[in-house]
Design a protein around this motif. Structure first.
Motif, mmCIF file in Angstrom:
data_model
loop_
_atom_site.group_PDB
_atom_site.id
_atom_site.type_symbol
_atom_site.label_atom_id
_atom_site.label_comp_id
_atom_site.label_asym_id
_atom_site.label_seq_id
_atom_site.Cartn_x
_atom_site.Cartn_y
_atom_site.Cartn_z
ATOM 1 N N SER A 137 11.887 -4.199 18.475
ATOM 2 C CA SER A 137 10.984 -4.499 19.593
ATOM 3 C C SER A 137 9.682 -5.064 19.039
ATOM 4 O O SER A 137 9.422 -4.963 17.832
ATOM 5 C CB SER A 137 10.651 -3.215 20.384
ATOM 6 N N THR B 242 6.963 -3.697 19.962
ATOM 7 C CA THR B 242 6.302 -2.412 19.731
ATOM 8 C C THR B 242 6.456 -2.021 18.260
ATOM 9 O O THR B 242 5.491 -1.679 17.575
ATOM 10 C CB THR B 242 6.943 -1.335 20.647
ATOM 11 N N THR C 206 -3.713 -5.436 28.449
ATOM 12 C CA THR C 206 -2.517 -5.658 27.640
ATOM 13 C C THR C 206 -1.536 -4.539 27.894
ATOM 14 O O THR C 206 -1.808 -3.603 28.663
ATOM 15 C CB THR C 206 -2.880 -5.750 26.140
ATOM 16 N N VAL D 163 -4.384 -10.867 22.150
ATOM 17 C CA VAL D 163 -3.107 -10.893 22.890
ATOM 18 C C VAL D 163 -3.043 -12.236 23.611
ATOM 19 O O VAL D 163 -3.946 -12.565 24.381
ATOM 20 C CB VAL D 163 -3.050 -9.750 23.927
ATOM 21 N N ASP E 214 -0.887 -10.339 18.897
ATOM 22 C CA ASP E 214 0.171 -9.885 19.793
ATOM 23 C C ASP E 214 0.660 -11.117 20.550
ATOM 24 O O ASP E 214 0.107 -11.502 21.574
ATOM 25 C CB ASP E 214 -0.343 -8.801 20.748
ATOM 26 N N ALA F 75 3.680 -11.263 21.724
ATOM 27 C CA ALA F 75 4.905 -10.743 22.362
ATOM 28 C C ALA F 75 5.393 -11.705 23.441
ATOM 29 O O ALA F 75 6.593 -11.890 23.636
ATOM 30 C CB ALA F 75 4.645 -9.365 22.954
ATOM 31 N N GLN F 76 4.445 -12.350 24.148
ATOM 32 C CA GLN F 76 4.800 -13.287 25.225
ATOM 33 C C GLN F 76 4.768 -14.736 24.741
ATOM 34 O O GLN F 76 4.883 -15.652 25.542
ATOM 35 C CB GLN F 76 3.810 -13.129 26.393
ATOM 36 N N SER G 164 8.177 -10.581 21.126
ATOM 37 C CA SER G 164 9.077 -9.643 21.806
ATOM 38 C C SER G 164 10.292 -10.395 22.323
ATOM 39 O O SER G 164 10.164 -11.511 22.841
ATOM 40 C CB SER G 164 8.372 -8.978 22.989
ATOM 41 N N PHE G 165 11.460 -9.775 22.176
ATOM 42 C CA PHE G 165 12.686 -10.300 22.776
ATOM 43 C C PHE G 165 13.226 -9.303 23.802
ATOM 44 O O PHE G 165 14.429 -9.116 23.960
ATOM 45 C CB PHE G 165 13.726 -10.624 21.682
ATOM 46 N N GLY H 218 14.208 -6.213 21.641
ATOM 47 C CA GLY H 218 14.123 -6.844 20.321
ATOM 48 C C GLY H 218 12.741 -7.389 20.064
ATOM 49 O O GLY H 218 11.906 -7.473 20.969
ATOM 50 N N PHE I 46 -0.326 -5.197 34.367
ATOM 51 C CA PHE I 46 -1.187 -4.396 33.510
ATOM 52 C C PHE I 46 -2.293 -3.618 34.253
ATOM 53 O O PHE I 46 -3.310 -4.172 34.666
ATOM 54 C CB PHE I 46 -1.896 -5.271 32.479
HETATM 55 C C1 LIG Z 1 6.284 -7.136 26.162
HETATM 56 C C2 LIG Z 1 5.018 -6.873 25.446
HETATM 57 C C3 LIG Z 1 4.939 -5.957 24.383
HETATM 58 C C4 LIG Z 1 6.060 -5.049 24.001
HETATM 59 O O1 LIG Z 1 7.247 -5.691 23.674
HETATM 60 P P1 LIG Z 1 8.564 -4.840 23.394
HETATM 61 O O2 LIG Z 1 9.461 -5.803 22.684
HETATM 62 O O3 LIG Z 1 9.083 -4.433 24.727
HETATM 63 O O4 LIG Z 1 8.198 -3.687 22.557
HETATM 64 C C5 LIG Z 1 3.743 -5.854 23.690
HETATM 65 N N1 LIG Z 1 2.668 -6.576 24.029
HETATM 66 C C6 LIG Z 1 2.703 -7.448 25.061
HETATM 67 C C7 LIG Z 1 1.482 -8.247 25.379
HETATM 68 C C8 LIG Z 1 3.871 -7.609 25.808
HETATM 69 O O5 LIG Z 1 3.882 -8.457 26.841
#
Ligand SMILES: *Cc1c(COP(=O)(O)O)cnc(C)c1O
Length: 380
Positions: free
Chosen positions: A55, A57, A81, A126, A152, A154-155, A176-177, A188, A322
């Motif tokens: 993840s 995370t 976030t 982020v 971060d 993730a997106q 993030s997947f 993921g 959020f």
């Molecule tokens: C989705 C997300 C996460 C966490 O991603 P996971 O893969 O679900 O652990 C962390 N930070 C942001 C900004 C996200 O949008």
């Protein structure tokens, strides 16, 4: 009609590649598809090293292990976030220091310097909605005060700041997947390493492989496989990497389809922005987005709630996003209170997200815009 906020999208090769892992007989971590995905990301995005994780995370937690974050240290981040951004810091006994966001919903770089103390170790921007933060300003501040930068992203897969892909600008970054992101493996993520610090690169695979030097052992670089560092089980099964590879192959198609949906919303909603009822998303010149989220910001928060309720009553999966971390129960325990970050609270109470994915049909999008137009007109 029921139109969910997110919908599963399959590229078509997922099952084939998963079955291939069975044929190869290698379903555990760090096998054929894991390496294929990692190489694909490293080569296409010009990253020093990519490690798949279970993840984002996990990737964030790994990042702060690699930076030796310790009790008493502070990390500067937005409060707007997901919880994992702050948890990764808290899990090392360190403290998240929140700062407000700007009108692009990203950390406001002008507020960062004020939050720096002699305990500050890193800045954690982020990239909300896959739109780049102002990385030039952030990197300048980090260099001036000798701080690490962990992105971060993730997106943020496939999105850029100027010529650089998000996640690869700071020392460390993550993708993030998760099933709700642009491409997914169910759950993921990936840790992206671009630090010039050789010890970070050297330790990364050990921390990833439960604190052992298994990767060096397999490569024939050491003759015993043993405990060399702290670590955890951060690497996903190759079955998931196979699924992810099938998605990754279609990433440009996915981004282009999302862009179509995004631009169609902009076109349909422009008149309400002109009337000041709403604000459309701001994409700065330095950002090439990946169209991860489509959102509008209401001038009046009460209008947001009316529209949200109306759309949901029509089966449309509109949503907000959020709850700011500083105003959560954990944020209060850290000593924050409501009204600490006015722009964060204003944005969080006036944002509305709409469905956006490659398999949102034109009929569905017309249905969303039709109902949105009716309710927005009633508010003019
Ligand atoms: C989705 C997300 C996460 C966490 O991603 P996971 O893969 O679900 O652990 C962390 N930070 C942001 C900004 C996200 O949008």
């Amino acid at each position: 009609m029921i139109i969910p906020l997110n919908r599963l999208f399959l590229s078509g090769n997922e099952i084939k590649y998963i079955e291939d892992t069975f044929k190869k007989g290698e379903i555990t971590a760090n096998n054929f598809y894991t390496q294929k995905v990692q190489k694909f990301i490293e080569n296409n995005y010009n990253f020093k090293k990519t490690l798949l994780t279970t993840s984002a995370t996990d990737a964030l937690e790994m990042a702060f292990i690699l930076l030796n974050l310790q009790a008493g240290d502070e990390v500067i981040m937005p409060s707007y976030t997901f919880v994992s951004t702050a948890n990764a810091v808290m899990l090392r006994g360190a403290k998240p220091i929140f700062v407000d966001i700007d009108e692009k919903l990203n950390i406001n770089p002008h507020l960062i310097e004020n939050a720096i103390t002699n305990k500050t170790k890193a800045i954690l921007p982020v990239h909300y909605a896959g739109v780049a933060c102002d990385m030039d300003s952030i990197m300048d501040i980090a260099n001036k005060y000798n701080l690490y930068v962990v992105e971060d992203a993730a997106q943020g897969i496939n999105a850029k700041h100027k010529a650089d892909y998000l996640g690869g600008i700071g020392d460390l970054g993550c993708y993030s997947f998760h099933g709700t992101k642009n491409i997914s493996s169910g759950e993921g993520g990936a840790l992206l390493i671009n630090s010039n610090d050789e010890s970070i690169l050297r330790r990364a695979t050990n921390v990833w492989e439960k604190g052992t030097n298994r990767t060096q052992f397999i490569a024939g670089l050491v003759d015993k496989y043993t405990w060399v560092d702290i670590g955890s089980s951060f690497a996903p099964a190759d079955i998931l990497a196979a699924y992810l590879y099938a998605q990754l192959e279609q990433l440009d198609f996915i981004t282009a389809k999302r862009q179509e949906v995004y631009e169609n919303y902009i076109l349909g909603l422009q008149e309400f922005a002109d009337n000041n009822l709403i604000k459309l998303p701001v994409i700065p010149d330095y950002a090439t987005p990946n169209y991860h989220i489509f959102y509008i910001i209401f001038t009046a928060a009460k209008d947001r709630d009316i529209v949200l309720k109306y759309l949901q009553s029509k089966g449309i999966g509109a949503a907000f996003h959020f709850i700011p971390l500083h105003s959560s129960p954990m944020g209060e325990k850290l000593g924050y209170k409501r009204n600490d970050f006015p722009n964060t609270e204003k944005m969080a109470s006036s944002i509305l997200r709409l469905p956006i994915y490659p398999n949102l049909t034109t009929v569905e999008q017309a249905y969303i815009l039709e109902h949105l137009t009716v309710i927005l007109k009633s508010l003019l």
